[in-house]
Design a protein around this motif. Structure first.
Motif, short mmCIF file in Angstrom:
data_model
loop_
_atom_site.label_atom_id
_atom_site.label_comp_id
_atom_site.label_asym_id
_atom_site.label_seq_id
_atom_site.Cartn_x
_atom_site.Cartn_y
_atom_site.Cartn_z
N ARG A 109 0.83 -1.20 0.00
CA ARG A 109 0.00 0.00 0.00
C ARG A 109 0.87 1.25 0.00
NH1 ARG A 109 -4.09 -0.28 4.63
NH2 ARG A 109 -4.67 -2.25 3.68
N ARG A 110 1.92 1.20 0.81
CA ARG A 110 2.83 2.36 0.89
C ARG A 110 3.51 2.59 -0.45
NH1 ARG A 110 3.05 1.73 6.41
NH2 ARG A 110 0.88 2.19 6.81
N THR A 111 3.90 1.49 -1.07
CA THR A 111 4.55 1.62 -2.37
C THR A 111 3.61 2.28 -3.36
OG1 THR A 111 5.58 -0.48 -1.84
CG2 THR A 111 5.94 0.36 -4.04
N GLN A 112 2.34 1.90 -3.28
CA GLN A 112 1.34 2.51 -4.15
C GLN A 112 1.25 4.00 -3.86
OE1 GLN A 112 0.25 0.53 -6.53
NE2 GLN A 112 -0.46 2.45 -7.41
N GLY A 113 1.32 4.34 -2.57
CA GLY A 113 1.28 5.75 -2.18
C GLY A 113 2.45 6.51 -2.76
N LEU A 114 3.60 5.89 -2.70
CA LEU A 114 4.81 6.52 -3.25
C LEU A 114 4.65 6.72 -4.75
CD1 LEU A 114 7.54 7.44 -2.19
CD2 LEU A 114 8.47 5.26 -2.88
N ARG A 115 4.03 5.75 -5.39
CA ARG A 115 3.80 5.86 -6.84
C ARG A 115 2.95 7.07 -7.15
NH1 ARG A 115 3.69 -0.03 -7.89
NH2 ARG A 115 5.84 -0.24 -8.50
N ASN A 116 1.97 7.33 -6.28
CA ASN A 116 1.09 8.46 -6.55
C ASN A 116 1.82 9.78 -6.33
OD1 ASN A 116 -0.96 6.70 -7.08
ND2 ASN A 116 -1.80 6.76 -5.00
N VAL A 117 2.80 9.77 -5.43
CA VAL A 117 3.48 11.01 -5.08
C VAL A 117 4.53 11.40 -6.11
CG1 VAL A 117 5.03 12.06 -3.41
CG2 VAL A 117 3.04 10.82 -2.62
N VAL A 118 5.31 10.40 -6.54
CA VAL A 118 6.37 10.68 -7.51
C VAL A 118 5.76 10.78 -8.90
CG1 VAL A 118 8.48 9.78 -8.53
CG2 VAL A 118 8.03 9.44 -6.12
N PRO A 119 6.10 11.84 -9.65
CA PRO A 119 5.52 11.95 -11.00
C PRO A 119 5.94 10.78 -11.88
CG PRO A 119 7.22 13.62 -10.61
CD PRO A 119 6.93 12.98 -9.32
N GLY A 120 4.97 10.25 -12.56
CA GLY A 120 5.26 9.11 -13.43
C GLY A 120 5.46 7.82 -12.67
N GLY A 121 5.10 7.84 -11.41
CA GLY A 121 5.38 6.67 -10.57
C GLY A 121 4.57 5.45 -10.97
N ASP A 122 3.36 5.68 -11.45
CA ASP A 122 2.51 4.53 -11.79
C ASP A 122 2.98 3.85 -13.07
OD1 ASP A 122 1.93 6.81 -13.04
OD2 ASP A 122 -0.24 6.57 -13.06
N LEU A 123 3.97 4.48 -13.71
CA LEU A 123 4.49 3.84 -14.92
C LEU A 123 5.69 2.96 -14.61
CD1 LEU A 123 4.35 7.11 -16.97
CD2 LEU A 123 2.85 5.16 -17.29
N MET A 124 6.18 3.09 -13.40
CA MET A 124 7.34 2.28 -13.03
C MET A 124 6.85 0.97 -12.42
SD MET A 124 9.37 5.30 -11.17
CE MET A 124 9.19 6.96 -11.76
N SER A 125 6.97 -0.06 -13.22
CA SER A 125 6.45 -1.34 -12.74
C SER A 125 7.39 -1.97 -11.73
CB SER A 125 6.29 -2.27 -13.94
OG SER A 125 7.49 -2.30 -14.67
N ASN A 126 8.60 -1.50 -11.75
CA ASN A 126 9.67 -2.14 -11.01
C ASN A 126 9.91 -1.41 -9.68
OD1 ASN A 126 12.06 -3.20 -10.23
ND2 ASN A 126 12.95 -3.14 -12.27
N ASP A 127 10.00 -2.16 -8.62
CA ASP A 127 10.20 -1.55 -7.31
C ASP A 127 11.55 -0.87 -7.21
OD1 ASP A 127 7.81 -2.00 -6.25
OD2 ASP A 127 8.46 -3.33 -4.65
N VAL A 128 12.55 -1.53 -7.75
CA VAL A 128 13.91 -0.98 -7.68
C VAL A 128 13.96 0.35 -8.43
CG1 VAL A 128 16.31 -1.42 -8.19
CG2 VAL A 128 14.83 -3.31 -7.60
N LEU A 129 13.35 0.35 -9.60
CA LEU A 129 13.33 1.56 -10.42
C LEU A 129 12.61 2.68 -9.67
CD1 LEU A 129 13.96 2.76 -13.22
CD2 LEU A 129 11.68 2.10 -13.90
N LEU A 130 11.50 2.32 -9.04
CA LEU A 130 10.72 3.32 -8.32
C LEU A 130 11.56 3.97 -7.24
CD1 LEU A 130 7.92 4.60 -7.71
CD2 LEU A 130 7.59 2.78 -6.07
#
Lengths: 180, 304
Positions: free
Chosen positions: A128-149
């Motif tokens: 869930r937190r990772t999803q939150g981080l995805r929403n915060v960082v621009p383009g985060g939902d396009l990074m499928s990879n955790d390491v990349l994120l």
């Protein structure tokens, strides 16, 4: 780890350029307009520092381009703006709904011990937190990879720190100047 | 066990490269020995005989697989002297598998359990020689099982190592993150920090837009060199302190309008509702302002 002064200077240079472009159009407008323009130019300056090597900067440029295409084009004129704006971001990974459902069913079938259940819970929290981080960082939902994120987040934080540093010093200087 | 995952992966690959050669060299001897062993088992122990014909073990000796060479190479060594050689060989064999297969073990626990129980029985009943023969079988199965998932689990492990490295870097960058344990807490902290930075940018741009419009002209007119001097002249400690303090004490929910009337009288109406700040922030800006007054600002605004 603080942003280096060279980054600060570079950002400032870019931002100055952006402000010069923006200035004639916002001289006699409302505060909110001016604020928007300033923020946009700062964002673009920040994103252009990376010259499109990172995912977040590309996403940010695309986002700002939808708001003010002209400004973005002007500011990025040095570095192949067309390629940057239209650069394809990695495709969003979409899983077929049926597959997801089936995998959930399989998961449910297994009986879990208490330890495994706790681990699953922790995993869920992290997810869930990772999803939150995805929403915060621009383009985060396009990074499928955790390491990349995480990598992009690192870079993004560094850039944000630079941006805030520069803006803060200017604001402080300005305040000091007006009060003097 | 200090090897990193990548080293172990390399090692495994090397082993797999080597193994076909072994296979060619050994195959004939191994086959013969296998026959001998089977005959030996046959007249010695009924239980083992049934074990031999267990569908999973029997036919696999004919298939070409990396594990054959492993088992056969095993068998070559213990012939000379039993105890030591076997122990060393086993250590070498188990080293890469033991760690990486921990998770794998859980999955195949049930099979392993049956296997180990059988093995335990044989240990109890048989002499040393039979247990020695038993061991290659055991490893053979494990290697075959591990083969499919070994690389996956290795890759998974490498990925996790990468993530933890990145997390450590983030811990260094994000202040207050080193007190938090656990990935979830750290991610929380990171999200908060990023959001606070974004809010700061919003706030600062708002502030800049409100500050004297003429200022922008001055910013534009300033050359990069002057700014360089300005940045180097900025006391490091003060800027750091303000950074550290501000992102925490930046409660945007706390009401309290900045007094912009001094700066710009005609634009205040729309602002007073939006802008919020806390007293601590003002204190810090005050301290910054004091430091600015001394030298850097004077040359910054000499253009006015």
């Amino acid at each position: 780890m603080q942003p280096t002064s060279s980054m600060n200077e570079e950002f400032l240079k870019k931002w100055q350029m952006g402000l010069q472009i923006v200035r004639p159009s916002i001289d006699n407008t409302s505060v909110s307009e001016r604020k928007k323009a300033i923020k946009l130019s700062a964002d673009i300056a920040m994103a252009s520092l990376r010259k499109g090597t990172t995912c977040w900067s590309r996403a940010l440029i695309q986002k700002t381009a939808t708001e003010d295409n002209f400004l973005v084009r002007q500011m990025l004129s040095g570095i192949k703006e067309e390629a940057l704006i239209n650069k394809r971001l990695p495709k969003k990974v979409v899983c077929h709904r049926k597959i997801v459902r089936r995998s959930k069913k399989i998961l449910r079938r297994k009986t879990k011990s208490a330890c495994e259940e706790a681990a699953a819970k922790a995993k869920k929290l992290v997810k869930r937190r990772t999803q939150g981080l995805r929403n915060v960082v621009p383009g985060g939902d396009l990074m499928s990879n955790d390491v990349l994120l995480l990598q992009e987040t690192l870079d993004y934080i560094m850039s944000l720190q630079t941006q805030v540093n520069v803006m803060r010093s200017i604001v402080d200087a300005a305040e000091a100047g007006t009060e003097q | 066990m200090d090897l990193s995952v990548l080293d172990r992966l390399k090692w495994l690959q090397q082993q797999q490269l080597v193994s076909p050669e072994f296979l060619q060299i050994i195959s004939s001897d191994g086959r013969e020995e296998l026959n001998r062993v089977e005959s030996y088992l046959g007249n010695n122990n009924d239980e083992l005989q049934s074990f031999r014909h267990f569908p999973e073990f029997g036919p696999d000796y004919d298939t070409i697989d990396g594990c054959i060479s492993r088992t056969s190479s095993f068998r070559m060594e213990p012939v000379k002297n039993n105890g030591d050689n076997r122990a060393i060989a086993l250590q070498n064999k188990r080293k890469p598998q033991g760690k990486t297969e921990k998770r794998e073990k859980k999955k195949i626990k049930s099979e392993d359990e049956t296997e180990s129980s059988m093995k335990a029985k044989s240990h109890m009943s048989n002499t040393e020689t039979s247990s020695e023969i038993q061991k290659p079988d055991y490893i053979h199965v494990r290697a075959r099982r591990g083969e499919a998932t070994d690389r996956h689990s290795l890759a998974e492990r490498a990925r996790r190592e990468k993530i933890s490295k990145k997390m450590k870097c983030l811990q260094d960058i994000v202040p207050g993150c080193n007190k938090v344990t656990g990935k979830a807490g750290m991610l929380d902290e990171i999200i908060n920090y990023v959001q606070s930075l974004q809010q700061q940018v919003e706030f600062l741009s708002m502030k800049l837009s409100v500050v004297n419009p003429e200022l922008e002209c001055h910013i534009d007119e300033l050359s990069a060199k002057q700014f360089q001097a300005y940045f180097t002249g900025l006391p490091e400690a003060v800027s750091k302190q303000s950074m550290m303090a501000d992102f925490r004490s930046f409660p945007l929910h706390q009401q309290g309008s900045l007094d912009y009337s001094v700066i710009n009288a005609n634009q205040i109406t729309s602002l007073s509702a939006k802008d919020q700040t806390s007293s601590s922030w003002e204190a810090h800006s005050q301290c910054l302002y004091n430091s600015f007054r001394t030298d850097s600002v004077s040359n910054l605004f000499s253009l006015k």
